[in-house]
Design a protein around this motif. Structure first.
Motif, PDB file in Angstrom:
ATOM      1  N   HIS A   6       0.826  -1.208   0.000  1.00  0.00           N
ATOM      2  CA  HIS A   6       0.000   0.000   0.000  1.00  0.00           C
ATOM      3  C   HIS A   6       0.859   1.255   0.000  1.00  0.00           C
ATOM      4  CE1 HIS A   6      -4.149  -1.528   0.470  1.00  0.00           C
ATOM      5  NE2 HIS A   6      -3.508  -2.611   0.871  1.00  0.00           N
TER       6      HIS A   6
ATOM      7  N   ASP B 113       1.882  -1.729   5.671  1.00  0.00           N
ATOM      8  CA  ASP B 113       0.730  -2.434   5.109  1.00  0.00           C
ATOM      9  C   ASP B 113       1.101  -3.094   3.780  1.00  0.00           C
ATOM     10  OD1 ASP B 113      -1.669  -3.439   4.299  1.00  0.00           O
ATOM     11  OD2 ASP B 113      -2.821  -1.612   4.618  1.00  0.00           O
TER      12      ASP B 113
ATOM     13  N   GLY C 291      -5.667  -1.683   8.270  1.00  0.00           N
ATOM     14  CA  GLY C 291      -5.736  -3.157   8.268  1.00  0.00           C
ATOM     15  C   GLY C 291      -6.574  -3.704   7.125  1.00  0.00           C
TER      16      GLY C 291
END
Ligand code: PSU
Ligand code: MN
Length: 305
Positions: free
Chosen positions: A133, A141, A262
């Motif tokens: 990400h 992430d 998340g």
């Protein structure tokens, strides 16, 4: 047959195809429960299965239903799954959790690869994989999909990494982990909704049989792990990169403002982009999944030869 050590069920169609060594294509279920809204999700899931059958292969949609790992879903089960808002999104870390706790879980790319390997299915079609990400250097992430591609010998047919991701970083991680990235029929890596990413594809192949041969050769040489096939969305369905970049930027800003983190990040961004593009992103997403299912079925046809 010996009883499996955990609840495992094959659809009649998949069991027969595997026994006869006929081509089978695995399909994930997170795209159904978390990637697209009802009822488009059910329509997409059915059409994808129909496309695979029309190509002479058998679809195996994978999901955990009330604690049982299903390889291939019967029609009614597919509909129940598409309607539920309760399904967990399960990856390597929690696939067994869903089974042990008797839950319903939709499988991500990573979890679907695990299930496909367990069932002896060598190829799997999806939309886009998870990856690195934006801002991962701060929040770490990075999707478990990348790690799974590095370890599990399944071919994943996608339209590239989702453009909401940092694609250059995603490519770097795949390279580090030894995952081949093969673009089908083009020199440039596609970017999910767009045919272009501005990045050269590490590898290119133009024939499904060559992709199957590459995979089999890796296995024969004892090189473990999977392979990512990037299949550009057909031109008539693409949303050009310049346009998508603006939409993606806005969606990323919203995610930051709302503190999304998340597992929720990918579904949030997809949903945001759906709203911003007034549904066009969904039409493109569906078209690229169809396109990937077709290619995956053709690869599956060559895998066992
Ligand atoms: N491709 C789509 N829509 C999706 C996904 C992929 O077109 O919803 C899902 C896949 O299941 C993929 C997951 O494995 O998003 C990645 O989630 P994360 O970034 O949290 O690892
Ligand atoms: Mn993540």
């Amino acid at each position: 047959m010996t009883k499996p050590p955990f609840p495992l069920a094959y659809s009649t169609e998949v069991r027969a195809a595997l026994d006869a060594r006929r081509p089978v294509v695995a399909l994930e279920s997170t795209i159904i429960t978390h990637g697209m809204p009802w009822p488009d999700n059910l329509e997409m899931a059915r059409e994808v299965e129909a496309i695979i059958r029309a190509e002479g292969a058998v679809p195996a949609t994978i999901a955990v239903i009330d604690g049982c790992l299903h390889i291939g879903l019967e029609e009614e089960t597919l509909e129940v799954l598409a309607k539920t808002t309760e399904a967990l999104k399960v990856s390597r870390a929690d696939l067994a959790f869903a089974v042990a706790a008797g839950k319903t879980g939709a499988t991500t790319v990573a979890a679907t690869m695990i299930a496909a390997e367990l069932a002896g299915i060598g190829v799997f079609a999806t939309g886009g994989i998870g990856g690195v990400h934006h801002g991962a250097e701060k929040d770490f992430d990075i999707s478990a999909d990348l790690e799974e591609l590095a370890r599990t010998p399944v071919i994943v047919v996608s339209a590239g990494a989702k453009a909401i991701l940092d694609i250059p970083k995603t490519l770097e991680v795949l390279e580090t982990r030894g995952v081949p990235v093969v673009t089908y029929g083009a020199d440039e890596l596609p970017a999910f909704w767009s045919r272009r990413s501005g990045l050269e594809s590490p590898l290119r192949l133009d024939d499904p049989a060559d992709i199957a041969r590459f995979h089999n050769t890796r296995a024969a040489m004892g090189i473990g792990g999977g392979m990512l096939v990037a299949n550009p969305v057909p031109e008539e369905h693409e949303i050009p990169r310049e346009e998508m970049n603006g939409h993606i930027g806005r969606a990323l800003d919203r995610a930051r403002e709302e503190g999304i983190a998340g597992k929720a990040v990918t579904p949030f961004l997809l949903n945001e982009i759906l709203a911003i593009t007034e549904g066009r992103s969904l039409a493109t997403n569906i078209a690229l999944v169809h396109n990937n299912a077709r290619l995956a079925a053709r690869i599956a046809g060559s895998l066992n030869e």
